[in-house]
Motif scaffolding. Structure first.
Motif, PDB file in Angstrom:
ATOM      1  N   PRO A   1       1.102  -1.189  -0.451  1.00  0.00           N
ATOM      2  CA  PRO A   1      -0.390   0.064  -0.080  1.00  0.00           C
ATOM      3  C   PRO A   1       1.103   1.082  -0.058  1.00  0.00           C
ATOM      4  N   THR A   2       0.692   2.287  -1.267  1.00  0.00           N
ATOM      5  CA  THR A   2       1.504   3.211  -0.998  1.00  0.00           C
ATOM      6  C   THR A   2       0.950   4.554  -0.971  1.00  0.00           C
ATOM      7  N   VAL A   3      -0.387   4.598  -1.227  1.00  0.00           N
ATOM      8  CA  VAL A   3      -0.641   6.240  -0.654  1.00  0.00           C
ATOM      9  C   VAL A   3      -1.175   6.829  -0.117  1.00  0.00           C
ATOM     10  N   SER A   4      -0.386   6.540   1.054  1.00  0.00           N
ATOM     11  CA  SER A   4      -0.163   7.038   2.085  1.00  0.00           C
ATOM     12  C   SER A   4       1.252   7.854   2.078  1.00  0.00           C
ATOM     13  N   MET A   5       1.136   8.987   1.397  1.00  0.00           N
ATOM     14  CA  MET A   5       2.117  10.099   0.679  1.00  0.00           C
ATOM     15  C   MET A   5       3.562   9.497   1.891  1.00  0.00           C
ATOM     16  N   GLY A   6       4.902   9.514   1.487  1.00  0.00           N
ATOM     17  CA  GLY A   6       6.136   9.185   2.150  1.00  0.00           C
ATOM     18  C   GLY A   6       6.130   7.919   2.435  1.00  0.00           C
ATOM     19  N   LEU A   7       5.507   6.991   2.986  1.00  0.00           N
ATOM     20  CA  LEU A   7       5.406   5.651   3.659  1.00  0.00           C
ATOM     21  C   LEU A   7       6.421   4.981   1.852  1.00  0.00           C
ATOM     22  N   GLY A   8       6.016   4.637   1.210  1.00  0.00           N
ATOM     23  CA  GLY A   8       6.209   3.962  -0.114  1.00  0.00           C
ATOM     24  C   GLY A   8       7.994   4.089   0.236  1.00  0.00           C
ATOM     25  N   PRO A   9       8.610   4.812  -0.215  1.00  0.00           N
ATOM     26  CA  PRO A   9       9.553   5.427   0.034  1.00  0.00           C
ATOM     27  C   PRO A   9      10.419   5.836   1.148  1.00  0.00           C
ATOM     28  N   LEU A  10       9.493   5.186   2.865  1.00  0.00           N
ATOM     29  CA  LEU A  10      10.699   4.384   3.269  1.00  0.00           C
ATOM     30  C   LEU A  10      10.086   3.363   3.507  1.00  0.00           C
ATOM     31  N   ASN A  11       9.119   2.633   3.305  1.00  0.00           N
ATOM     32  CA  ASN A  11       9.136   1.720   3.183  1.00  0.00           C
ATOM     33  C   ASN A  11      10.056   0.201   2.873  1.00  0.00           C
TER      34      ASN A  11
END
Length: 816
Positions: free
Chosen positions: A165-175
């Motif tokens: 899941p990536t649309v909570s922006m900022g969590l995609g790059p961190l994860n």
């Protein structure tokens, strides 16, 4: 260390720099170094003449990309008839970033790809062309109750399709950073050979403003994660306007990433710029043009561009007509040319020793028409008119007759399952190991651990905190010959606070560099010990990073087919309150493991005060449907809950849940486990001390000890006999009651009792009040509402009215 290709030239530059230092001082020399290290000219890293040969059939790929663009826009437009909305402009700008990856880079068997959330329509469109999704499914975009497609990447909604899941922006790059790091962790510990795995994260330039997006850049560089590539779509627009209206986000991001130690690849300009970029004056001018102005160029006439950008550079622009300048400056971007994208990706993967960021320039809304391209409002544009679809058809050269656009809705397009396009798609994905995105679960259930650690916990004994009881239990479980190596202890720097230093000598702390120093405490029995194959992840002072590591480990059963058992232990105040969004993303990703909120409750952290005093995380956790939240009072309760968690999450059923255990750091008596209480512990309630039944004290966590003391006071001073019940989970009792067809467990457990109920905990009253509707008799709740404060435990409990004496007074009032 990179090889020096010209040592003589290097020596000359060093001599020059030393001359500057002697003549102008250290500050001047450092200034020059900083400028060189963090910024370069606004040119493509791979110029046209150095681009590698393109490995695919460009004509076919261009037709495929055209179909995908059309179907993505059609899907969102058709859904907008029902007011559902959707996003078109993000994918329109990034289409080639994905198509080149799908056709030549994303390995289905090995890679993990974090797709930008707002680009999901394009990913669905690609899957439709591949035959993985049907027209009917596309027509149910954003209609999940009818079995349709979720608006954004959502593994829980599409468990066989999306991985992250990536649309909570900022969590995609961190994860993504911590996923790449966890891949190396699995490799270095010998769990799985992940040497072929590569992590791709597709991000928006506006998304990079989120603090989580850049929070782990130095970690990725420090650990040399060359298995990680960020692709930042620099369309220069965020949701409402330019990303950096008055400056340049590309230059800013280049400085940030270079400064953090990343390899930077820029893909900015299309081939049509080649005749212009020979002018150093123009290149210098381009470096000074702010994003807001470039956005204007993308929507302006050639005459305006000539007057604005080329003023004083007439000779440079002279060979070009206004229409040519409009096409070049307004739209020729590297991100819209597959050769440029391929060259950038190839340069990223060929670089070793550090992670790479590819900064790709595009136009937001590209090919969607003048009313959408580069417009501030395009993020909110949810549909195209039929005239706009006709213009798009002509621009993309798609076979759509005029009569197909005469109705209210645009048609979906597919060249046919036997077409050259369909065959090419199938061949490319087969060569790369299968479809992406795809989520598969193929792990073998873990065998249950030996009973001995749980039996030891059931015996009780001594005065210890439940935090220590948990650590002792896990330390024994980590010795299990079958499953011990699969435990992943995660802690943000304060392992000693939680009594985990006993794990250092045996489990060791993970570091891909090993330990290159003599530890200052090396002579001690419990010395700090790092190792390449270390088991413990000590993340530094970063709860966000710890949660990202937990997420990677918790979903390893799906991403790698290797079930790992993570437990992340932290100050409970710094969990759900600080990283709750990540915990929801963990649920979306179907993660499994144990979150451990240590030092829990409002009054157990003696002397620490407001910012450390958690009186509400159990309430926040109760809102997450995938979370089983427990507040155990005794060590044996902890053991029963952990054993059940292992069975549910890692046994044959493999449930997609995770546990939240709140533990207290106050040393208190740990009794032996009574007979027959296991069901009550797991269901949330059992009677732990009978005293006469005139009233009933329901208590959780550390409050059980206050309730037992109040029971003693009431008997000795008033001759009043009350029962004490241990509530291991207020939220599980509530969920059971809400779901029950017949009599809820809570009511059955207390069916043979009478008298008022007094609930007490170290949480705000809203936590125990969850079960009030099912009590059916006089109810009083005591809790620690308000802010925490610094004082002794006893004084804090007097202040909040939850001391043994205050509980006894509440019972007396209730029975009168």
């Amino acid at each position: 260390m990179e090889r020096d290709l010209d040592p003589q030239e290097t020596a000359e530059w060093l001599e020059s720099l030393e001359a500057v230092r002697r003549a102008a001082g250290d500050e001047r020399a450092e200034f020059l170094l900083r400028r060189l290290a963090t910024g370069t000219r606004p040119l493509n890293t791979v110029p046209t003449e150095r681009e590698p040969a393109y490995p695919g059939d460009l004509e076919l790929e261009e037709r495929i990309a055209a179909y995908d663009r059309w179907n993505a826009a059609a899907m969102v437009t058709r859904g907008s008839v029902l007011g559902l909305g959707g996003h078109m402009a993000t994918y329109a700008s990034a289409a080639w970033l994905y198509e080149v990856g799908f056709n030549h880079f994303f390995h289905g068997a090995d890679d993990q790809v974090y797709f930008q959330g707002h680009a999901s329509p394009g990913v669905y469109a690609r899957a439709f062309l591949e035959g993985r999704l049907s027209e009917a499914q596309l027509d149910l975009f954003r209609r999940e109750t009818a079995g349709g497609l979720p608006s954004y990447p959502h593994p829980r909604a599409m468990p066989g399709f999306w991985q992250f899941p990536t649309v909570s922006m900022g969590l995609g790059p961190l994860n993504a950073v911590y996923q790449a790091r966890f891949n190396r962790y699995l490799l270095n510990r010998g769990i799985k050979d992940t040497s072929r795995s590569h992590v791709w994260a597709f991000l928006g330039d506006g998304e990079m403003d989120e603090p989580e997006a850049t929070a782990a850049l130095t970690l990725a560089a420090r650990e040399g994660l060359d298995n990680l590539t960020f692709v930042v779509n620099c369309n220069l627009q965020r949701l409402d306007g330019p990303v950096r209206g008055n400056t340049s986000v590309v230059q800013e991001l280049e400085s940030v990433f270079r400064g953090a130690g990343w390899h930077v690849v820029k893909a900015l300009w299309g081939r049509d710029w080649d005749g212009l970029l020979g002018s150093d004056e123009l290149v210098a001018r381009l470096s000074a043009v702010p994003d807001g102005q470039f956005q204007t160029y993308a929507a302006s006439t050639g005459a305006y561009i000539r007057q604005s950008l080329f003023a004083g550079l007439e000779a440079v622009a002279a060979p070009y007509s206004d229409d040519q300048l409009r096409a070049i400056v307004g739209g020729s971007r590297a991100g819209h040319e597959p050769r440029k994208v391929h060259a950038a990706y190839r340069a990223a993967l060929d670089h070793r020793g550090a992670p790479t960021v590819v900064l790709v320039q595009t136009v937001k809304g590209w090919t969607l028409g003048a009313g959408v391209e580069a417009r501030n409002a395009n993020h909110q544009m949810k549909k195209l008119t039929q005239d706009e679809f006709a213009a798009m058809r002509d621009r993309l050269g798609l076979p759509v007759p005029d009569e197909a656009l005469s109705g209210d809705l645009p048609p979906y397009l597919h060249p046919g399952p036997g077409s050259a396009e369909a065959r090419y798609l199938a061949e490319r994905r087969a060569a790369l190991g299968g479809p992406i995105p795809r989520r598969t679960v193929s792990y073998a259930p873990l065998p249950p651990p030996a009973e001995r650690p749980f039996q030891a916990a059931a015996k009780g004994g001594g005065r210890i905190a439940t935090t220590m009881a948990f650590v002792r239990l896990v330390k024994e479980l980590m010795k299990d010959p079958e499953t011990g190596r699969r435990w992943v202890p995660i802690v943000p720097d304060e392992a000693r606070t939680f009594g985990m230093e006993s794990l250092f000598p045996t489990a060791k702390i993970y570091s891909p560099l090993g330990q290159r120093y003599d530890a200052v405490d090396r002579e001690l029995l419990l010395a700090y010990k790092e190792a390449v194959d270390g088991q413990i992840l000590i993340e530094g002072i970063t709860e966000a990073g710890s949660m990202a590591s937990f997420t990677a480990a918790a979903s390893s059963y799906a991403t790698h087919g290797e079930a790992m058992i993570p437990f992340y232990i932290f100050y409970s105040m710094f969990g759900w309150q600080r990283t709750g969004d990540q915990m929801w993303a963990l649920a979306d990703q179907l993660g499994r493991g144990f979150l451990v909120g240590a030092t829990a409750g409002r009054t157990t952290m003696t002397g620490e005060g407001l910012q450390h005093a958690d009186g509400h995380s159990q309430l926040l956790a109760s809102a997450n449907p995938a979370c089983l939240a427990y507040d155990p009072a005794f060590g044996y309760e902890v053991a029963v809950i952990v054993r059940e968690g292992l069975r549910r999450m890692y046994g044959p059923a493999g449930e997609d849940v995770f546990y939240y255990l709140t533990l207290y750091n106050e040393p208190l008596p740990q009794p032996a486990m009574p007979e027959g209480v296991e069901e009550g512990i797991l269901r949330g309630l059992y009677r732990c001390s009978e005293g006469g039944g005139r009233a009933h004290l329901l208590a959780s966590g550390t409050a059980i000890h206050w309730a037992l003391e109040a029971q003693r006071l009431l008997k000795e001073e008033y001759g009043l006999g009350v029962d004490v019940w241990s509530v291991t989970s207020w939220s599980e009792l509530r969920r059971d009651a809400m779901a029950a067809d017949g009599v809820p467990y809570l009511q059955r457990a207390m069916a043979d009792t009478q008298g008022p109920v007094i609930a007490v905990s170290d949480w705000m009253r809203a936590v125990p009040d969850q079960i009030h509707p099912w009590i059916g008799r006089p109810w009083t709740s005591l809790g620690t509402d308000g802010f925490g404060l610094s004082d002794t435990r006893e004084a804090a409990r007097e202040h909040f009215g939850v001391s043994p004496r205050a509980i006894a007074d509440a019972v007396i009032k209730a029975v009168q």
